[in-house]
Design an enzyme around this catalytic site. Structure first.
Site, mmCIF file in Angstrom:
data_model
loop_
_atom_site.group_PDB
_atom_site.id
_atom_site.type_symbol
_atom_site.label_atom_id
_atom_site.label_comp_id
_atom_site.label_asym_id
_atom_site.label_seq_id
_atom_site.Cartn_x
_atom_site.Cartn_y
_atom_site.Cartn_z
ATOM 1 C CB CYS A 342 -0.997 -0.025 1.158
ATOM 2 S SG CYS A 342 -2.402 1.096 0.924
ATOM 3 C CG HIS A 433 -3.716 -3.495 3.528
ATOM 4 N ND1 HIS A 433 -2.456 -3.168 3.966
ATOM 5 C CD2 HIS A 433 -4.319 -2.322 3.187
ATOM 6 C CE1 HIS A 433 -2.305 -1.848 3.900
ATOM 7 N NE2 HIS A 433 -3.409 -1.322 3.416
#
Length: 509
Positions: A342, A433
């Site tokens: 991310c 994630h």
């Protein structure tokens, strides 16, 4: 057969990381195992460790874990207000799972009153749908400067007419003073809601503690309803930043399957988010994971993880200020493994255009991957599915940045959006994630890391991350069942606090 409880309970704590989240999870799991319909609830959470729910919102990771303990899918109902700090002074506000602006501390202090209705409505809705709702407080209920606008601790107890138990962490020392002082700081009406105490992380001879527990009862009129022993197996889904301390290992190192081990370091960014991504690596036998913030540790590891960040531009500047950027660039040049997740993925790219979060405009990334990232006002919140290295994988996305260009090979194929992530030699990046929680992908990735660093003796195990997570939930439920007076707890849930509880009189109350 005793009747099943029906009602609600608030688990407060003497401080952050006192054990509230685990006790709530344990109570939810223990009640669920007996057939009770139970749900968790945290009115207001402050954390950058979050997950995406099936209903397309964002909640604190602890509430997702507690939902799993209850046999439920995570829902925004369980955490209606989430604060995500982007700096020391401002936080993003997430209401019912969606971003609802940013606030400073003073602004939010005033805004909380308007959120009381949201919290009250969600709690009432859960109580209508479930037999029992176990609520978790935030920080300490004795933060008397915040009491007037409180919606997370005694303010929540007042809104929902909830009985309260207070958890203290004996491992920090001074737990009896913490429990007594927490009660004493409260106004009489709030004290009347406190029914008992729980001591967490106890080690040693219980008989030595007993005189102190008796004196605590004599001083307060409230029993200690349980002393939960320290259990080093309880480390997954850690939400509090205290679990991501520089130099601290993640989890417990397990013996290697083969003749070699892998060393993994995760960079402890100042505004780290979703730090729990690395926990799946720490479950693997022969893999040692720890948090670091210095160039030497980054240079010496087999694998470096650059995790998510709530302040990508600021944390990128921090990397440069520490000299870690140069080490990462040299690692990439030498084909030494790096994994960016991310915000960490965004930092590894060539360019970041941020007119939304930090509002810095165009900023140069580390240039290790070729991706260009542009921040958009609307946050991406989605559960995702796809295929990576031949493995069916699932994950979730929480980010403002979008990849708008890049020539690297994709890491995976997203079922909905197509190619996702980047691979350039030993460097890998993804916006997903939870990717490492997929057992097949994680094992294949670690084999690839071992190949890049010449660890021919490393062998993956057969760990199921989901089974490890469920085993932890059952462990805390077993501790709760064994060490807490569950008859007292269920009576408290159904009947409330006994009348005429003693009031400790101080100059504060």
């Amino acid at each position: 057969m005793a009747p099943q409880p029906r009602g609600a309970l608030l688990v407060a704590g003497t401080s952050s990381d006192a054990g509230k989240s685990l006790i709530v999870a344990g109570l939810c799991r223990a009640l669920h195992r007996t057939g009770v319909s139970v749900a968790p609830f945290k009115a207001q959470n402050m954390s950058n460790n979050s997950v995406v729910t099936l209903d397309g919102g964002e909640i604190g990771r602890a509430q997702a874990m507690q939902a799993t303990a209850s046999g439920l899918a995570p829902s925004v109902r369980f955490n209606p207000v989430l604060l995500k700090p982007g700096s020391d002074r401002r936080s993003q506000v997430v209401v019912r799972g969606q971003v609802d602006g940013t606030v400073g501390a003073a602004d939010y202090h005033a805004r909380r009153a308007s959120l009381a209705g949201v919290v009250s409505d969600e709690l009432a809705s859960l109580r209508a749908d479930f037999d029992v709702v176990i609520c978790e407080g935030a920080g300490s209920p004795a933060e008397i400067n915040l009491r007037r606008s409180d919606i997370a601790n005694m303010g929540l107890a007042e809104l929902g007419d909830l009985p309260v138990i207070v958890v203290g962490d004996i491992d920090r020392g001074g737990v009896l003073a913490h429990l007594l002082g927490t009660l004493a700081c409260l106004a009489p009406a709030d004290q009347a809601r406190i029914a008992g105490f729980v001591i967490n992380k106890f080690r040693g001879d219980r008989s030595i503690l007993e005189p102190g527990l008796q004196q605590l009862f004599d001083l307060t009129g409230r029993p200690t309803i349980g002393v939960v022993p320290y259990a080093d197996g309880l480390w997954l889904d850690a939400e509090d930043s205290l679990a991501s301390v520089v130099g601290m290992p993640v989890g417990r190192a397990a013996p290697a399957v083969g003749s070699a081990r892998l060393s993994v370091v995760a960079i402890r960014l100042p505004r780290i988010s979703n730090s729990t991504d690395v926990e799946a690596l720490a479950c693997e036998p022969g893999v040692d994971v720890r948090w670091v913030d210095d160039p030497a540790s980054v240079a010496g590891a087999d694998l470096v993880v650059v995790p998510g960040s709530k302040a990508t531009i600021s944390d990128l500047a921090w990397l440069r200020g520490r000299g870690i950027d140069e080490v990462l660039t040299e690692r990439a040049r030498r084909n030494q493994p790096i994994l960016g997740i991310c915000g960490g993925y965004q930092m590894l790219g060539t360019t970041i255009v941020d007119d939304v979060e930090a509002r810095t405009g165009t900023v140069s990334g580390l240039g290790i991957l070729t991706v260009t990232v542009q921040f958009a006002a609307r946050k991406v919140l989605r559960q995702s599915a796809g295929v990576a290295s031949g493995n069916v994988v699932r994950g979730y996305e929480i980010h403002h940045g979008r990849v708008i260009g890049g020539d690297d090979a994709p890491l995976l194929h997203d079922d909905e959006l197509g190619p996702e992530g980047s691979v350039a030699g030993a460097v890998t990046g993804t916006h997903w994630h939870g990717l490492l929680a997929n057992d097949g992908f994680r094992r294949d990735y670690l084999r690839e890391v071992a190949r890049w660093v010449g660890r021919g003796g490393f062998e993956v195990g057969q760990v199921s991350f989901e089974q490890a997570r469920m085993a932890q939930l059952d462990l805390i439920a077993d501790l709760v069942d064994t060490e807490l007076d569950m008859e007292f707890v269920t009576d408290l849930i159904s009947s409330g606090v006994p009348p005429r509880m003693p009031v400790i009189t101080t100059s504060l109350s």
